[in-house]
Design a protein around this motif. Structure first.
Motif, PDB file in Angstrom:
ATOM      1  N   THR A  32       0.390  -1.406   0.119  1.00  0.00           N
ATOM      2  CA  THR A  32       0.330   0.079   0.456  1.00  0.00           C
ATOM      3  C   THR A  32       0.843   0.848   0.190  1.00  0.00           C
ATOM      4  N   GLY A  33       0.261   2.344  -0.478  1.00  0.00           N
ATOM      5  CA  GLY A  33       0.931   3.915  -0.182  1.00  0.00           C
ATOM      6  C   GLY A  33       1.042   4.199  -1.877  1.00  0.00           C
ATOM      7  N   PRO A  34       1.067   5.055  -1.765  1.00  0.00           N
ATOM      8  CA  PRO A  34       1.460   6.090  -3.249  1.00  0.00           C
ATOM      9  C   PRO A  34       2.882   6.209  -3.420  1.00  0.00           C
ATOM     10  N   ALA A  35       2.701   6.047  -4.725  1.00  0.00           N
ATOM     11  CA  ALA A  35       4.094   6.597  -5.377  1.00  0.00           C
ATOM     12  C   ALA A  35       4.803   7.250  -5.425  1.00  0.00           C
ATOM     13  N   PRO A  36       6.118   7.873  -4.962  1.00  0.00           N
ATOM     14  CA  PRO A  36       6.748   8.061  -3.945  1.00  0.00           C
ATOM     15  C   PRO A  36       7.316   9.674  -5.034  1.00  0.00           C
ATOM     16  N   GLU A  37       6.201  10.332  -6.260  1.00  0.00           N
ATOM     17  CA  GLU A  37       6.732  10.757  -6.956  1.00  0.00           C
ATOM     18  C   GLU A  37       5.764  12.382  -6.154  1.00  0.00           C
ATOM     19  N   GLU A  38       4.776  12.553  -5.244  1.00  0.00           N
ATOM     20  CA  GLU A  38       4.878  13.312  -4.780  1.00  0.00           C
ATOM     21  C   GLU A  38       4.072  13.457  -3.211  1.00  0.00           C
ATOM     22  N   LYS A  39       4.080  14.150  -2.117  1.00  0.00           N
ATOM     23  CA  LYS A  39       4.287  13.647  -1.175  1.00  0.00           C
ATOM     24  C   LYS A  39       2.404  14.403  -0.623  1.00  0.00           C
ATOM     25  N   LEU A  40       1.544  13.822  -1.845  1.00  0.00           N
ATOM     26  CA  LEU A  40       0.440  14.699  -0.875  1.00  0.00           C
ATOM     27  C   LEU A  40      -0.308  13.459  -0.289  1.00  0.00           C
ATOM     28  N   ASP A  41      -1.689  13.853   0.340  1.00  0.00           N
ATOM     29  CA  ASP A  41      -2.444  12.884   1.076  1.00  0.00           C
ATOM     30  C   ASP A  41      -3.604  12.817  -0.492  1.00  0.00           C
ATOM     31  N   HIS A  42      -3.270  13.743  -1.074  1.00  0.00           N
ATOM     32  CA  HIS A  42      -5.095  13.499  -1.862  1.00  0.00           C
ATOM     33  C   HIS A  42      -4.915  14.651  -2.977  1.00  0.00           C
ATOM     34  N   LEU A  43      -5.352  13.868  -3.957  1.00  0.00           N
ATOM     35  CA  LEU A  43      -5.457  15.070  -4.953  1.00  0.00           C
ATOM     36  C   LEU A  43      -6.860  15.568  -5.952  1.00  0.00           C
ATOM     37  N   SER A  52     -10.992  12.800  -7.601  1.00  0.00           N
ATOM     38  CA  SER A  52     -10.966  12.974  -6.218  1.00  0.00           C
ATOM     39  C   SER A  52     -10.038  12.432  -5.893  1.00  0.00           C
ATOM     40  N   ILE A  53      -8.751  11.980  -5.803  1.00  0.00           N
ATOM     41  CA  ILE A  53      -7.961  10.517  -5.128  1.00  0.00           C
ATOM     42  C   ILE A  53      -7.365  10.252  -4.234  1.00  0.00           C
ATOM     43  N   ASP A  54      -7.819  10.178  -2.726  1.00  0.00           N
ATOM     44  CA  ASP A  54      -7.625  10.430  -1.175  1.00  0.00           C
ATOM     45  C   ASP A  54      -7.152   9.192  -1.292  1.00  0.00           C
ATOM     46  N   LEU A  55      -5.584   8.993  -1.422  1.00  0.00           N
ATOM     47  CA  LEU A  55      -4.107   7.930  -1.319  1.00  0.00           C
ATOM     48  C   LEU A  55      -4.533   7.727  -0.449  1.00  0.00           C
ATOM     49  N   LEU A  56      -4.151   8.139   1.162  1.00  0.00           N
ATOM     50  CA  LEU A  56      -4.473   7.708   2.408  1.00  0.00           C
ATOM     51  C   LEU A  56      -5.683   6.299   2.450  1.00  0.00           C
ATOM     52  N   ARG A  57      -6.259   6.861   2.074  1.00  0.00           N
ATOM     53  CA  ARG A  57      -7.833   5.661   2.225  1.00  0.00           C
ATOM     54  C   ARG A  57      -7.836   4.922   0.643  1.00  0.00           C
ATOM     55  N   HIS A  58      -6.973   5.363  -0.392  1.00  0.00           N
ATOM     56  CA  HIS A  58      -7.304   4.414  -1.322  1.00  0.00           C
ATOM     57  C   HIS A  58      -8.534   4.336  -1.895  1.00  0.00           C
ATOM     58  N   VAL A  59      -9.244   5.582  -1.914  1.00  0.00           N
ATOM     59  CA  VAL A  59     -10.747   5.834  -2.475  1.00  0.00           C
ATOM     60  C   VAL A  59     -10.773   6.938  -3.566  1.00  0.00           C
ATOM     61  N   VAL A  60     -11.262   6.542  -4.449  1.00  0.00           N
ATOM     62  CA  VAL A  60     -11.910   7.637  -5.652  1.00  0.00           C
ATOM     63  C   VAL A  60     -12.746   7.880  -5.494  1.00  0.00           C
ATOM     64  N   LEU A  63      -3.593   4.771 -11.702  1.00  0.00           N
ATOM     65  CA  LEU A  63      -4.403   6.181 -12.227  1.00  0.00           C
ATOM     66  C   LEU A  63      -3.660   6.846 -10.966  1.00  0.00           C
ATOM     67  N   THR A  64      -3.145   6.433  -9.791  1.00  0.00           N
ATOM     68  CA  THR A  64      -2.105   7.260  -8.998  1.00  0.00           C
ATOM     69  C   THR A  64      -0.870   7.433  -9.296  1.00  0.00           C
ATOM     70  N   VAL A  65      -0.148   6.694 -10.319  1.00  0.00           N
ATOM     71  CA  VAL A  65       0.921   6.853 -10.837  1.00  0.00           C
ATOM     72  C   VAL A  65       0.682   7.745 -11.657  1.00  0.00           C
ATOM     73  N   LEU A  66      -0.014   7.725 -12.626  1.00  0.00           N
ATOM     74  CA  LEU A  66      -0.207   8.663 -13.941  1.00  0.00           C
ATOM     75  C   LEU A  66      -0.770  10.496 -12.909  1.00  0.00           C
ATOM     76  N   ALA A  67      -1.056   9.933 -12.307  1.00  0.00           N
ATOM     77  CA  ALA A  67      -1.799  11.363 -11.795  1.00  0.00           C
ATOM     78  C   ALA A  67      -0.667  12.128 -11.252  1.00  0.00           C
ATOM     79  N   GLN A  68      -0.267  11.381 -10.026  1.00  0.00           N
ATOM     80  CA  GLN A  68       1.056  11.997  -9.371  1.00  0.00           C
ATOM     81  C   GLN A  68       2.470  13.003 -10.697  1.00  0.00           C
TER      82      GLN A  68
END
Length: 227
Positions: free
Chosen positions: A122-133, A139-147, A164-169
């Motif tokens: 689990t956890g977002p890719a290291p490109e960007e240290k945001l919890d919410h995009l 809306s992408i909630d990286l901590l809760r893994h909810v789109v 989706l997260t990798v592309l968004a980051q």
């Protein structure tokens, strides 16, 4: 609590081999020998991951995968298809039905464990240290893994969420299919890049109006674009 994995295969020797290796890495293992039993145990136990053989009695693995993906209780459980069928059509069909990964028999136990670990990570890719995009309705909630789309949750598999997260980051930057295979699926060797295309098609369908953010760069790959 231990991470729970459901192994579905009608060959007792195969189940035993997989079970021994998973338990050696600290996983709790449940097993089922047929499609009906697999559906019952998946719904009752809600495992963290399912290893699903295609050739099963009663209900085959493809149908089991399709049924699990339609059920809100089990739709987000990562599924790895196990099969002796190596044909491209079978592989693509499995991915289109909602499988997150595909392993062809015979396989090494070490490879299987690595695939399992990747999907459970689990956890977002290291490109960007945001919890919410957020982009307008998406809306992408990286901590809760909810789109969410217009405030309503979008039901994505673990692999679709990571894609989706990798592309968004990395928004604005073109990501080749080969790069995505390495960073999302963590494949060290090049396999059929249609794996990426199949998941992108499913992801776009689920995102509906927000699919406009996923741009195809012909002959190269994909990128996330902001409007």
């Amino acid at each position: 609590m231990k991470t729970k994995i459901l192994v579905v295969d009608d060959e007792p020797d195969a189940v035993e081999m997989i079970e021994v290796n998973l338990k050696a890495h600290g996983y709790e293992v449940l097993s089922a020998g047929g499609g009906e039993e697999a559906l019952q145990k998946a719904r009752a136990a809600l495992p963290d991951l399912i290893l699903l053989d295609i050739m099963l009695p009663e209900v085959d693995g493809m149908e089991v995968c399709k049924i699990l993906r339609r059920d809100p209780r089990t739709s987000g459980i990562p599924i790895v298809m196990l099969t002796a069928k190596a044909g491209e059509i079978d592989r693509v069909l499995g991915l289109e039905l909602g499988a997150d990964d595909y392993v062809t028999k015979p396989f090494s136990p070490r490879e299987l464990v690595l695939r399992v670990k990747r999907l459970l990570r689990t956890g977002p890719a290291p490109e960007e240290k945001l919890d919410h995009l957020v982009w307008k309705e998406l809306s992408i909630d990286l901590l809760r893994h909810v789109v969410s789309l217009k405030g309503k949750p979008v039901d994505l598999t673990a692999t679709e969420f990571k894609l989706l997260t990798v592309l968004a980051q990395r928004r604005g930057r073109v990501q080749s299919r080969e790069r995505l295979l390495h960073d999302v699926w963590e494949y060290d060797t090049l396999i059929d890049t249609r794996t990426v295309d199949t998941h992108m098609r499913r992801l776009r369908e689920k995102l509906g109006s927000a699919a406009k953010y996923l741009d195809t760069v012909r002959g190269v790959g994909y990128r996330f674009v902001e409007e």
